[in-house]
Design a protein around this motif. Sequence first.
Motif, mmCIF file in Angstrom:
data_model
loop_
_atom_site.group_PDB
_atom_site.id
_atom_site.type_symbol
_atom_site.label_atom_id
_atom_site.label_comp_id
_atom_site.label_asym_id
_atom_site.label_seq_id
_atom_site.Cartn_x
_atom_site.Cartn_y
_atom_site.Cartn_z
ATOM 1 N N ARG A 1 -4.446 24.363 0.169
ATOM 2 C CA ARG A 1 -4.911 25.312 1.171
ATOM 3 C C ARG A 1 -4.192 25.144 2.506
ATOM 4 O O ARG A 1 -4.633 25.682 3.513
ATOM 5 N N GLN A 2 -3.082 24.412 2.507
ATOM 6 C CA GLN A 2 -2.385 24.119 3.762
ATOM 7 C C GLN A 2 -1.531 25.303 4.198
ATOM 8 O O GLN A 2 -0.607 25.710 3.499
ATOM 9 N N GLU A 3 -1.827 25.836 5.361
ATOM 10 C CA GLU A 3 -1.004 26.903 5.941
ATOM 11 C C GLU A 3 -0.088 26.293 6.995
ATOM 12 O O GLU A 3 -0.280 25.160 7.430
ATOM 13 N N GLY A 4 0.922 27.035 7.400
ATOM 14 C CA GLY A 4 1.874 26.491 8.378
ATOM 15 C C GLY A 4 2.790 25.465 7.735
ATOM 16 O O GLY A 4 3.150 25.590 6.557
ATOM 17 N N PRO A 5 3.192 24.420 8.501
ATOM 18 C CA PRO A 5 4.090 23.405 7.934
ATOM 19 C C PRO A 5 3.486 22.764 6.686
ATOM 20 O O PRO A 5 2.282 22.526 6.618
ATOM 21 N N GLN A 6 4.341 22.500 5.702
ATOM 22 C CA GLN A 6 3.898 21.924 4.430
ATOM 23 C C GLN A 6 4.167 20.413 4.446
ATOM 24 O O GLN A 6 5.130 19.954 5.061
ATOM 25 N N SER A 7 3.315 19.654 3.770
ATOM 26 C CA SER A 7 3.400 18.187 3.812
ATOM 27 C C SER A 7 3.648 17.628 2.417
ATOM 28 O O SER A 7 2.813 17.792 1.532
ATOM 29 N N TRP A 8 4.793 16.986 2.253
ATOM 30 C CA TRP A 8 5.111 16.310 0.990
ATOM 31 C C TRP A 8 5.632 14.919 1.338
ATOM 32 O O TRP A 8 6.843 14.693 1.388
ATOM 33 N N ASP A 9 4.723 13.995 1.594
ATOM 34 C CA ASP A 9 5.085 12.685 2.130
ATOM 35 C C ASP A 9 4.538 11.552 1.268
ATOM 36 O O ASP A 9 3.400 11.602 0.805
ATOM 37 N N ILE A 10 5.365 10.510 1.098
ATOM 38 C CA ILE A 10 4.941 9.271 0.445
ATOM 39 C C ILE A 10 5.278 8.131 1.402
ATOM 40 O O ILE A 10 6.455 7.868 1.681
ATOM 41 N N GLY B 1 0.835 -1.200 0.000
ATOM 42 C CA GLY B 1 0.000 0.000 0.000
ATOM 43 C C GLY B 1 0.867 1.246 0.000
ATOM 44 O O GLY B 1 2.019 1.209 0.453
ATOM 45 N N VAL B 2 0.328 2.323 -0.552
ATOM 46 C CA VAL B 2 1.039 3.605 -0.591
ATOM 47 C C VAL B 2 0.048 4.706 -0.231
ATOM 48 O O VAL B 2 -1.082 4.718 -0.745
ATOM 49 N N HIS B 3 0.471 5.635 0.629
ATOM 50 C CA HIS B 3 -0.362 6.809 0.903
ATOM 51 C C HIS B 3 0.467 8.068 0.671
ATOM 52 O O HIS B 3 1.526 8.246 1.281
ATOM 53 N N ILE B 4 -0.026 8.910 -0.225
ATOM 54 C CA ILE B 4 0.648 10.171 -0.560
ATOM 55 C C ILE B 4 -0.132 11.320 0.073
ATOM 56 O O ILE B 4 -1.354 11.425 -0.095
ATOM 57 N N THR B 5 0.587 12.181 0.797
ATOM 58 C CA THR B 5 0.003 13.410 1.347
ATOM 59 C C THR B 5 0.817 14.573 0.808
ATOM 60 O O THR B 5 1.994 14.733 1.151
ATOM 61 N N TRP B 6 0.209 15.379 -0.050
ATOM 62 C CA TRP B 6 0.922 16.485 -0.716
ATOM 63 C C TRP B 6 0.085 17.743 -0.493
ATOM 64 O O TRP B 6 -0.829 18.052 -1.244
ATOM 65 N N LYS B 7 0.397 18.451 0.589
ATOM 66 C CA LYS B 7 -0.408 19.613 0.985
ATOM 67 C C LYS B 7 0.502 20.814 1.169
ATOM 68 O O LYS B 7 1.464 20.768 1.940
ATOM 69 N N GLU B 8 0.183 21.885 0.445
ATOM 70 C CA GLU B 8 1.010 23.085 0.505
ATOM 71 C C GLU B 8 0.140 24.327 0.329
ATOM 72 O O GLU B 8 -1.055 24.232 0.047
ATOM 73 N N ASP B 9 0.754 25.478 0.479
ATOM 74 C CA ASP B 9 0.050 26.764 0.429
ATOM 75 C C ASP B 9 0.295 27.417 -0.929
ATOM 76 O O ASP B 9 1.399 27.877 -1.214
ATOM 77 N N VAL B 10 -0.748 27.458 -1.748
ATOM 78 C CA VAL B 10 -0.586 28.031 -3.092
ATOM 79 C C VAL B 10 -0.164 29.499 -3.035
ATOM 80 O O VAL B 10 0.547 29.987 -3.916
ATOM 81 N N ARG B 11 -0.564 30.197 -1.987
ATOM 82 C CA ARG B 11 -0.188 31.620 -1.885
ATOM 83 C C ARG B 11 1.311 31.795 -1.678
ATOM 84 O O ARG B 11 1.879 32.813 -2.072
ATOM 85 N N LYS B 12 1.944 30.795 -1.076
ATOM 86 C CA LYS B 12 3.397 30.862 -0.868
ATOM 87 C C LYS B 12 4.158 30.472 -2.126
ATOM 88 O O LYS B 12 5.156 31.107 -2.488
ATOM 89 N N TRP B 13 3.718 29.417 -2.801
ATOM 90 C CA TRP B 13 4.489 28.841 -3.911
ATOM 91 C C TRP B 13 4.127 29.413 -5.269
ATOM 92 O O TRP B 13 4.926 29.363 -6.203
ATOM 93 N N HIS B 14 2.905 29.946 -5.386
ATOM 94 C CA HIS B 14 2.481 30.565 -6.655
ATOM 95 C C HIS B 14 1.818 31.909 -6.389
ATOM 96 O O HIS B 14 0.675 32.128 -6.789
ATOM 97 N N PRO B 15 2.507 32.824 -5.712
ATOM 98 C CA PRO B 15 1.855 34.075 -5.305
ATOM 99 C C PRO B 15 1.315 34.869 -6.490
ATOM 100 O O PRO B 15 2.060 35.224 -7.398
ATOM 101 N N GLY B 16 0.002 35.087 -6.497
ATOM 102 C CA GLY B 16 -0.623 35.888 -7.546
ATOM 103 C C GLY B 16 -0.590 35.291 -8.936
ATOM 104 O O GLY B 16 -0.937 35.958 -9.904
ATOM 105 N N GLN B 17 -0.202 34.007 -9.062
ATOM 106 C CA GLN B 17 -0.059 33.396 -10.392
ATOM 107 C C GLN B 17 -1.391 32.774 -10.818
ATOM 108 O O GLN B 17 -1.629 31.578 -10.646
ATOM 109 N N ASP B 18 -2.237 33.597 -11.408
ATOM 110 C CA ASP B 18 -3.575 33.125 -11.786
ATOM 111 C C ASP B 18 -3.537 32.023 -12.841
ATOM 112 O O ASP B 18 -4.511 31.273 -12.978
ATOM 113 N N TRP B 19 -2.430 31.896 -13.587
ATOM 114 C CA TRP B 19 -2.383 30.875 -14.652
ATOM 115 C C TRP B 19 -2.605 29.469 -14.102
ATOM 116 O O TRP B 19 -3.113 28.600 -14.826
#
Length: 309
Positions: A223-232, A143-161
Amino acid sequence: MAHGTSPYKIALVGIGKIARDQHVPALQASPDWELAATVSRSGTVEGVEAHRDFDAFLAARPDIEVISLCLPPQPRFAYARKALLARRHVMLEKPPGQTLAEVQALQRLAAKQGVTLYASWHSRMAAGVAAAKSRLIERVVQGVHITWKEDVRKWHPGQDWVFEPGGMGVMDPGINALSILTEILPEPVHLVSAELEFPENRDTPIAARLDFTGNVGAVFDWRQEGPQSWDIEIETNKGAIALRDGGARLEIDGTPAPLPEHPGEYPALYARMAELVAKGESDVDLAPMIHIADAMTLGRRVTVAPFNF
């Protein structure tokens, strides 16, 4: 890997956040490459010849044989096609295009023109990925569980594309997780269901849940604020393996595993591109993108609150 002792001349097209943060430092530190020019409507790199028009650049600098495209996915096909028609080797940021058919068309054109096309997946170059792959060869994945949660405002600020058609929404970071998954699993999996959360004022999802064969699941959220989660997290017949921080750290049964010294994801990508050009080969793996296309096909759409930067 460059010509004898002289580095390959390369042009960066699209001088935005990812180019400044990753591509420029990687190129400037590499003996394989000379950053000879940039093409951008507004961005420049200090000390590097700057162009605003891509057609004029191609005509003016036939000596620059490699083009790295750091543009958003929507305009990338047109630029890549022009570069390939001009017999330049092309490196694509991830995802390699808006659609599978676009990238397949570029594959055919690169082969016809006898030049290199490299669809790069930077997360596959993370420090722990190769070690995780080698450990899974002699194990049965249960089995595999991926959790990929981050803040779009931090990584793509104002990037409407990212919220426009072709921008992929939360699949833009999520495809990084899928690029690792498709690299390390001994047996391929395919999507069986998905749920996609679309803000009521946007055209691409802000969150997603994906379920695959082989007891593989993924949750993406922008929509994840605070610590970011990039786990497999991977369960096997011989215990647990986990990749943390986007593949940068490897854990075996909860214990950090030592990893060899690592140059960084983008230096490793450019080393690979130099190798491909030297060998006259291309590298275009569409497996991560196929999963995204399947999610858009199979996904049940849920409308959620509007999103604004």
